[in-house]
Enzyme design. Sequence first.
Site, PDB file in Angstrom:
ATOM      1  N   LYS A  25       0.836  -1.201   0.000  1.00 54.97           N
ATOM      2  CA  LYS A  25       0.000   0.000   0.000  1.00 54.97           C
ATOM      3  C   LYS A  25       0.877   1.260   0.000  1.00 54.97           C
ATOM      4  CE  LYS A  25      -3.796  -0.477   2.477  1.00 54.97           C
ATOM      5  NZ  LYS A  25      -4.533  -0.613   3.761  1.00 54.97           N
ATOM      6  N   ARG A  94      -3.199   3.255   8.442  1.00 53.18           N
ATOM      7  CA  ARG A  94      -3.529   2.098   7.598  1.00 53.18           C
ATOM      8  C   ARG A  94      -2.386   1.096   7.600  1.00 53.18           C
ATOM      9  NH1 ARG A  94      -4.617   4.836   1.868  1.00 53.18           N
ATOM     10  NH2 ARG A  94      -5.967   3.012   1.594  1.00 53.18           N
ATOM     11  N   GLY A 103      -6.842  -9.954   7.586  1.00 52.50           N
ATOM     12  CA  GLY A 103      -6.542 -10.456   8.924  1.00 52.50           C
ATOM     13  C   GLY A 103      -5.707  -9.476   9.715  1.00 52.50           C
ATOM     14  N   MET A 105      -4.730  -5.538  11.075  1.00 53.74           N
ATOM     15  CA  MET A 105      -5.599  -4.577  11.729  1.00 53.74           C
ATOM     16  C   MET A 105      -6.371  -3.734  10.720  1.00 53.74           C
ATOM     17  SD  MET A 105      -4.765  -1.567  14.381  1.00 53.74           S
ATOM     18  CE  MET A 105      -4.833  -0.254  13.199  1.00 53.74           C
ATOM     19  N   ARG A 338      -3.319  -0.835  -6.679  1.00 50.46           N
ATOM     20  CA  ARG A 338      -2.495  -2.045  -6.742  1.00 50.46           C
ATOM     21  C   ARG A 338      -2.839  -2.767  -8.037  1.00 50.46           C
ATOM     22  NH1 ARG A 338      -5.830  -4.539  -1.826  1.00 50.46           N
ATOM     23  NH2 ARG A 338      -7.823  -4.241  -2.833  1.00 50.46           N
ATOM     24  N   HIS A 454      -7.290 -36.368   2.480  1.00 50.99           N
ATOM     25  CA  HIS A 454      -7.095 -37.414   1.468  1.00 50.99           C
ATOM     26  C   HIS A 454      -7.963 -37.146   0.253  1.00 50.99           C
ATOM     27  CE1 HIS A 454      -8.039 -41.374  -0.368  1.00 50.99           C
ATOM     28  NE2 HIS A 454      -6.723 -41.533  -0.245  1.00 50.99           N
ATOM     29  N   ARG A 574       0.580 -47.483 -19.489  1.00 49.37           N
ATOM     30  CA  ARG A 574       0.596 -48.576 -18.507  1.00 49.37           C
ATOM     31  C   ARG A 574      -0.131 -49.769 -19.086  1.00 49.37           C
ATOM     32  NH1 ARG A 574      -1.183 -44.206 -14.328  1.00 49.37           N
ATOM     33  NH2 ARG A 574      -2.386 -43.869 -16.223  1.00 49.37           N
ATOM     34  N   SER A 777      13.090 -42.649 -17.900  1.00 54.81           N
ATOM     35  CA  SER A 777      11.867 -41.924 -17.593  1.00 54.81           C
ATOM     36  C   SER A 777      11.737 -41.914 -16.076  1.00 54.81           C
ATOM     37  CB  SER A 777      10.660 -42.622 -18.225  1.00 54.81           C
ATOM     38  OG  SER A 777       9.484 -41.941 -17.862  1.00 54.81           O
ATOM     39  N   GLY A 779      10.102 -41.932 -12.849  1.00 51.61           N
ATOM     40  CA  GLY A 779       8.803 -42.233 -12.242  1.00 51.61           C
ATOM     41  C   GLY A 779       8.783 -41.544 -10.890  1.00 51.61           C
ATOM     42  N   THR A 780       8.457 -40.266 -10.897  1.00 51.93           N
ATOM     43  CA  THR A 780       8.654 -39.477  -9.677  1.00 51.93           C
ATOM     44  C   THR A 780       7.637 -39.809  -8.585  1.00 51.93           C
ATOM     45  OG1 THR A 780       7.451 -37.696 -10.774  1.00 51.93           O
ATOM     46  CG2 THR A 780       9.855 -37.555 -10.751  1.00 51.93           C
ATOM     47  N   ASP A 782       6.837 -43.030  -7.561  1.00 51.98           N
ATOM     48  CA  ASP A 782       7.545 -44.031  -6.773  1.00 51.98           C
ATOM     49  C   ASP A 782       8.871 -43.496  -6.267  1.00 51.98           C
ATOM     50  OD1 ASP A 782       6.039 -46.304  -6.346  1.00 51.98           O
ATOM     51  OD2 ASP A 782       6.328 -47.025  -8.386  1.00 51.98           O
ATOM     52  N   CYS A 845       7.540 -39.116 -16.027  1.00 51.31           N
ATOM     53  CA  CYS A 845       6.181 -39.604 -16.251  1.00 51.31           C
ATOM     54  C   CYS A 845       5.372 -39.668 -14.960  1.00 51.31           C
ATOM     55  CB  CYS A 845       6.200 -40.959 -16.940  1.00 51.31           C
ATOM     56  SG  CYS A 845       6.945 -42.238 -15.924  1.00 51.31           S
ATOM     57  N   TYR A 865      11.568 -34.125 -21.892  1.00 53.32           N
ATOM     58  CA  TYR A 865      10.110 -33.991 -21.922  1.00 53.32           C
ATOM     59  C   TYR A 865       9.478 -34.241 -20.562  1.00 53.32           C
ATOM     60  CZ  TYR A 865       9.801 -39.109 -21.977  1.00 53.32           C
ATOM     61  OH  TYR A 865       9.904 -40.439 -21.643  1.00 53.32           O
TER      62      TYR A 865
HETATM   63  P1  ADP Z   1      -8.009  -1.915   3.371  1.00 51.52           P
HETATM   64  O1  ADP Z   1      -6.617  -2.386   3.143  1.00 51.52           O
HETATM   65  O2  ADP Z   1      -8.802  -2.788   4.239  1.00 51.52           O
HETATM   66  O3  ADP Z   1      -8.673  -1.524   2.094  1.00 51.52           O
HETATM   67  P2  ADP Z   1      -7.505   0.842   3.746  1.00 51.52           P
HETATM   68  O4  ADP Z   1      -6.322   1.305   4.500  1.00 51.52           O
HETATM   69  O5  ADP Z   1      -7.401   0.918   2.294  1.00 51.52           O
HETATM   70  O6  ADP Z   1      -7.869  -0.595   4.248  1.00 51.52           O
HETATM   71  O7  ADP Z   1      -8.704   1.743   4.301  1.00 51.52           O
HETATM   72  C1  ADP Z   1     -10.034   1.367   4.460  1.00 51.52           C
HETATM   73  C2  ADP Z   1     -10.920   2.381   3.783  1.00 51.52           C
HETATM   74  O8  ADP Z   1     -10.673   3.684   4.295  1.00 51.52           O
HETATM   75  C3  ADP Z   1     -10.666   2.442   2.300  1.00 51.52           C
HETATM   76  O9  ADP Z   1     -11.868   2.562   1.627  1.00 51.52           O
HETATM   77  C4  ADP Z   1      -9.840   3.679   2.149  1.00 51.52           C
HETATM   78  O10 ADP Z   1     -10.003   4.248   0.895  1.00 51.52           O
HETATM   79  C5  ADP Z   1     -10.373   4.563   3.253  1.00 51.52           C
HETATM   80  N1  ADP Z   1      -9.345   5.510   3.681  1.00 51.52           N
HETATM   81  C6  ADP Z   1      -8.117   5.202   4.138  1.00 51.52           C
HETATM   82  N2  ADP Z   1      -7.401   6.305   4.390  1.00 51.52           N
HETATM   83  C7  ADP Z   1      -8.200   7.354   4.087  1.00 51.52           C
HETATM   84  C8  ADP Z   1      -8.015   8.767   4.123  1.00 51.52           C
HETATM   85  N3  ADP Z   1      -6.856   9.311   4.517  1.00 51.52           N
HETATM   86  N4  ADP Z   1      -9.032   9.545   3.751  1.00 51.52           N
HETATM   87  C9  ADP Z   1     -10.199   8.973   3.355  1.00 51.52           C
HETATM   88  N5  ADP Z   1     -10.446   7.670   3.298  1.00 51.52           N
HETATM   89  C10 ADP Z   1      -9.446   6.848   3.659  1.00 51.52           C
HETATM   90 MG    MG Z   2      -7.883  -0.431   0.770  1.00 49.66          MG
HETATM   91 MG    MG Z   3       6.350 -46.837 -10.445  1.00 51.79          MG
END
Ligand code: ADP
Ligand code: MG
Ligand code: MG
Length: 895
Positions: A25, A94, A103, A105, A338, A454, A574, A777, A779-780, A782, A845, A865
Amino acid sequence: MSTPTKYVYAFAEGGRDMAALLGGKGAGLAEMTRLGLPVPPGFTVTTEACKVFLATGEEPPELGIEAARALAGLESEMGRALGAPDDPLLVSVRSGARFSMPGMMETILDIGLNDHSVAGLAKAAGDERFAWDSYRRLVQMFGHTVMGVDGELFENALAAHKARREVSGDHELDSGELMLLTEEYKEIVRRVTGEDFPQDPAEQLARAIRAVFDSWNVERARVYRHREHIPDDLGTAVNVQAMVFGNLGHDSGTGVAFTRDPATGERGVYGDYLPDAQGEDVVAGVRDALPLTELKTLDPRAYVELGDHLRTLENHYRDLCDVEFTVERGRLWILQTRVGKRTAEAAFRIAHDLREERTLDADEALARVDGTALTRLMFPRFDTTPADVPLARGVPASPGAAVGVAVFDSAEAARRAADGEAVVLVRRETTPDDLPGMIAAQAVLTSRGGKTSHAAVVARGMGKVCVCGAEELDVDTGARRFTAASGTVVHDGDMISVDGTAGTVHLGALPLTDSDVGRALETGTATGPLTAAVLDGLAHADAVRRLQVRANADTPEDAARARALGAQGIGLCRTEHMFLGERRELVEAMILAPDDAARAEALAALLPLQRDDFTGILAAMDGLPVTIRLIDPPLHEFLPDRTELAVRLAGSAHPDPHERELLSAVERMHEENPMLGLRGVRLGLAVPGLTAMQVRAVAEAVVRRLRDGGRPRAEIMIPLVGTVEELRLARAETERVLAEVAAETGTPLDCPIGTMIELPRAALTAGRLAEVADFFSFGTNDLTQTTWGLSRDDAEASFFPLYLDKGVFEVSPFETIDEQGVGRLVEMAVEAGRAANPRLETGVCGEHGGDPDSIHFFHRAGLDYVSCSPFRIPAARLEAGRAALTGSAEAGDTR
Ligand code: ADP
Ligand code: MG
Ligand code: MG
């Protein structure tokens, strides 16, 4: 000494190549700032600072000073001070690691608000309601994420206020109500934590940064990293950014936009827009967002400007980008970008289009797609509507769509499938005993186990649809039924649909649509933009790859299909399936033969059948090499089960003498460890006439094909060789029979004879073997079992999930080649083999021949191959091409 570490970078100081230090980010924000896009200013605290914190439990001492200096810079740039009582500067905090990581914050917005600055904000914005809404959001987010207050307490309070005002949306609460709510939130914080919500803006900021560091080690972040193979020591960066406000009325709003459609890859502007809202409202689905195109009418200027920025970003990153943006009173701000995630379909179309637009060259476009995505596109899929409510959800373990009747045991599944019925094998979990049923079924459904159970591992290996761990299902195999959470009971024989891509199970037969891509690959004809993109990408892969791709195929039908999909021969044919079905009796007769004459008779009966098999396969692969492996599994596999026979005999008053004979044969041949017992070349040497019969069948099939004007290219492969003496003997016998048939028919026969390398000893003595072999060949399957000293079926059914869980294996060595161990043996054997016999051909193979990562390894190891199941051939061609790419186009990290 070295210059002191710098822990804080203003956005203007960073760039895209600094993602390891600034996180994804932060690097994106920096890059956009440098490109001159309208990014609210801010700074990034580096992952290095986080690493120090994780190691010592404290921020590096320099961080406080550097952060204060960066904040002062930000304040002077904005002409406002953080949390100042009159017109306050507010910031967001952020998290942002190197790889995007759900996951971690959650972002905290509106830092800097307190009992005084809230009034300043109201005045500056001319909007009291907005200011109190922002403040209550801050207390809520900060209270929950930083101070650890249960979020539900805030939600309940909010709900109570809405109820009191008899409104349904957060939106409809006025400033007075929000003021009361904020007070109540602060009271909740005090009650739960014994501490006041911090009024000091600097303290708010420092604690929020620390909370981001702390969140690196929360359970769900660890679990995610483990699953995605992200190292635990990377740490996260923290971005501090001046707030902009999308919730300032109807000329404000927030949204997400993509430079192309991430679902289909189609060109154009895609996304969602939500007027009068803050960023996280879009994701949280507080209200239904509008399609982005609506912004065109709502705010044409912002819309056009956004389009320009999207183009700038896509040209700059040379790929699909997604962005988060906010419009504050008609002014556009970009908050994140991104390289966007996409479906398999979009991956192919985008790579193809970017190449046509000359943004990418052909090698680069090839690096953007992969075999896994291609395989996914080849599965038939369901034509579902949102109205199709699934019976249950589970783990989407192996993609594709399948319809069949529910069957609750393996033998029954195999029997009904043999009668031509489409079945879904339903088990609580599967074991190797279920293998016949799994092979026979269209899909496998289990109520227990995850991606490495499994069922999942085996189904994926077979390219079979699988949903596992559908825990809402109560599977009662005894009563032959399962019960869904809704109460719906599905009995043996009821039709169900299994969607291995989505991980869902449905009652009844959902309509299926054939995969256009699968069809196009077989016919070589494009029928639309996606198929054109796929065929194009593959054509380039074919042009650049060094590795040939052959198929593992045992029947003329499979051979023909493989050929249509681009196979350049058969790497493993085979012969053991040719001993099953009605022919089993002949095999029994051979095994039970009391003397040589009787055995010769039984073998003679098998000969014409095998000859026909080989003739058909050689015809389907005319002109291309067909490597035929002499019989490999232990013979008792062709006899009935010992316990079953014994029980049957014990229970019958007049035991059938033939059955009694069978039982004693079964007992005679019983082995504690059949995998390491009388099988492979040992069998050919131990059972007189067996090798001769098979070689004769091959030779006569070749002669027949030659007489029919074909160009048969049979190769004979000796399995499970451990020492050159075995190979010498087997080769001599093979050559003797070839010469015999040549003389009888007056046809010269040129048939390469080679061996499988599937024992460590074979790999270690490859130089000697190569003096007697025309080809190797690997036979990975076995070779992996024998190198690791474990039996795959047993291991996968017992401790494999545990090993994957504990990180002993990152991935199953049966799925992706273990480069350091098994792979090392392959490299050594290739080298020694080539040194001894420069004309030695080498291939693989085992199932690894169709695995993308393994294919890259085999390319590097210099094999000629890979050979894999027909279905995986297009993916193997693609990966062999990608493996041959060098330099900048090489497939990088795609996480
Ligand atoms: P996530 O990675 O979960 O998307 P973000 O850091 O991008 O978290 O932020 C969550 C939301 O808050 C996003 O929609 C982002 O655009 C918005 N946001 C983050 N920083 C700002 C900011 N400085 N001003 C306005 N909106 C923000
Ligand atoms: Mg975001
Ligand atoms: Mg074999």
